[in-house]
Design a protein around this motif. Structure first.
Motif, mmCIF file in Angstrom:
data_model
loop_
_atom_site.group_PDB
_atom_site.id
_atom_site.type_symbol
_atom_site.label_atom_id
_atom_site.label_comp_id
_atom_site.label_asym_id
_atom_site.label_seq_id
_atom_site.Cartn_x
_atom_site.Cartn_y
_atom_site.Cartn_z
ATOM 1 N N ASP A 45 0.825 -1.211 0.000
ATOM 2 C CA ASP A 45 0.000 0.000 0.000
ATOM 3 C C ASP A 45 0.861 1.263 0.000
ATOM 4 N N VAL A 46 1.885 1.269 0.842
ATOM 5 C CA VAL A 46 2.788 2.426 0.911
ATOM 6 C C VAL A 46 3.517 2.585 -0.424
ATOM 7 N N ALA A 47 3.968 1.465 -0.994
ATOM 8 C CA ALA A 47 4.674 1.512 -2.276
ATOM 9 C C ALA A 47 3.773 2.102 -3.363
ATOM 10 N N GLU A 48 2.510 1.693 -3.370
ATOM 11 C CA GLU A 48 1.545 2.215 -4.351
ATOM 12 C C GLU A 48 1.337 3.720 -4.163
ATOM 13 N N LEU A 84 11.060 10.691 -2.277
ATOM 14 C CA LEU A 84 9.760 10.486 -1.612
ATOM 15 C C LEU A 84 9.832 9.355 -0.585
ATOM 16 N N ILE A 85 10.646 8.336 -0.857
ATOM 17 C CA ILE A 85 10.840 7.251 0.107
ATOM 18 C C ILE A 85 11.495 7.799 1.373
ATOM 19 N N ILE A 86 12.533 8.614 1.210
ATOM 20 C CA ILE A 86 13.198 9.225 2.367
ATOM 21 C C ILE A 86 12.207 10.093 3.141
ATOM 22 N N ASP A 87 11.415 10.889 2.418
ATOM 23 C CA ASP A 87 10.386 11.719 3.078
ATOM 24 C C ASP A 87 9.417 10.849 3.870
ATOM 25 N N ASN A 92 7.036 9.501 8.901
ATOM 26 C CA ASN A 92 6.383 8.470 9.693
ATOM 27 C C ASN A 92 7.201 8.036 10.896
ATOM 28 N N LYS A 93 8.248 8.766 11.163
ATOM 29 C CA LYS A 93 9.059 8.556 12.367
ATOM 30 C C LYS A 93 9.464 7.113 12.558
ATOM 31 N N ARG A 94 9.733 6.453 11.449
ATOM 32 C CA ARG A 94 10.249 5.084 11.567
ATOM 33 C C ARG A 94 11.655 5.133 12.120
ATOM 34 N N MET A 95 12.254 6.303 12.020
ATOM 35 C CA MET A 95 13.566 6.538 12.605
ATOM 36 C C MET A 95 13.411 7.709 13.575
ATOM 37 N N PRO A 96 14.071 7.668 14.730
ATOM 38 C CA PRO A 96 13.909 8.751 15.703
ATOM 39 C C PRO A 96 14.477 10.067 15.186
ATOM 40 N N ASN A 187 17.282 25.341 10.145
ATOM 41 C CA ASN A 187 16.845 24.861 8.840
ATOM 42 C C ASN A 187 15.797 23.754 8.929
ATOM 43 N N ASN A 188 15.390 23.439 10.175
ATOM 44 C CA ASN A 188 14.360 22.420 10.406
ATOM 45 C C ASN A 188 14.724 21.095 9.716
ATOM 46 N N ILE A 189 15.997 20.710 9.888
ATOM 47 C CA ILE A 189 16.503 19.474 9.261
ATOM 48 C C ILE A 189 16.259 18.312 10.212
ATOM 49 N N VAL A 190 15.818 17.186 9.648
ATOM 50 C CA VAL A 190 15.637 15.978 10.445
ATOM 51 C C VAL A 190 16.767 15.029 10.116
ATOM 52 N N LEU A 191 17.599 14.758 11.126
ATOM 53 C CA LEU A 191 18.661 13.761 10.949
ATOM 54 C C LEU A 191 18.187 12.498 11.640
ATOM 55 N N THR A 192 18.205 11.394 10.923
ATOM 56 C CA THR A 192 17.711 10.130 11.492
ATOM 57 C C THR A 192 18.797 9.092 11.412
ATOM 58 N N ASN A 193 18.571 7.979 12.129
ATOM 59 C CA ASN A 193 19.538 6.880 12.006
ATOM 60 C C ASN A 193 18.824 5.604 11.682
#
Length: 193
Positions: A45-48, A84-87, A92-96, A187-193
């Motif tokens: 569903d997400v991929a679509e 768009l995948i990175i977004d 969706n906060k899959r990464m903190p 810059n409202n940057i989100v760095l995730t791991n």
């Protein structure tokens, strides 16, 4: 045997008002783009949704006349899908999200030995973002930070190489991290791991 029309001609035809040309492009590249997106998100569903968002962005860019044809239609679409995948992962906060504290080492988020495809994608984006952020630092802070993080030098070695005291080197590192946090926040940057 049917003659296949070049992507660049289909793009031009679509821009000139031929809706069927876009349909032909989507049908031609559907499998490859869909598979790429699915391999990263592992959810049909997400991929679509991401596939549809990708082509909405493609259509808007083509209609705006902002696409320059260099025979690279598929790589261009794949890059849109990649972004768009990175977004998606960030939203969706899959990464903190990065919530810095004084003793937090921002570079610890990019040190992971065995990464799956999702984490590798995000790691590459973080490294790219960090490189740009580091360029905004004052020269003396940037120099110490690069020696410490990327060249793995001790503060004693940094002191000897830069001709400043160990305390000055420590201070520059501290200010470099404080300034990086400010740049990230500004810059409202989100760095995730």
């Amino acid at each position: 045997m049917e003659l296949q029309i070049d992507d660049s001609i289909l793009v031009k035809n679509y821009i000139d008002g031929d809706e069927k040309a876009l349909e032909a492009l989507i049908n031609r590249h559907n499998q490859r783009i869909s598979s790429f997106i699915y391999s990263k998100v592992l959810d049909r569903d997400v991929a679509e949704d991401i596939f549809q968002d990708t082509f909405i962005k493609v259509i808007k860019t083509l209609k705006r006349g902002a696409y320059s044809e260099e025979g690279k239609f598929l790589p261009w679409v794949m890059r849109i899908a990649h972004n768009l995948i990175i977004d998606y992962f960030r939203k969706n906060k899959r990464m903190p999200k990065f919530e810095g504290s004084d003793d937090f080492n921002i570079f610890s988020v990019i040190r992971d030995e065995k990464l799956n495809a999702e984490k590798q994608l995000i790691k590459n984006q973080i490294e790219s973002d960090l490189t740009l952020l580091i360029e905004e630092l004052p020269e003396d802070q940037k120099e110490v930070l690069i020696m410490r993080i990327y060249k793995d030098m001790s503060f004693k070695e940094i002191s000897e190489n830069t001709g400043v005291s160990i305390n000055t080197a420590l201070g520059r590192m501290r200010y470099a991290l404080i300034n990086l946090r400010k740049i990230v926040a500004r810059n409202n940057i989100v760095l995730t791991n």
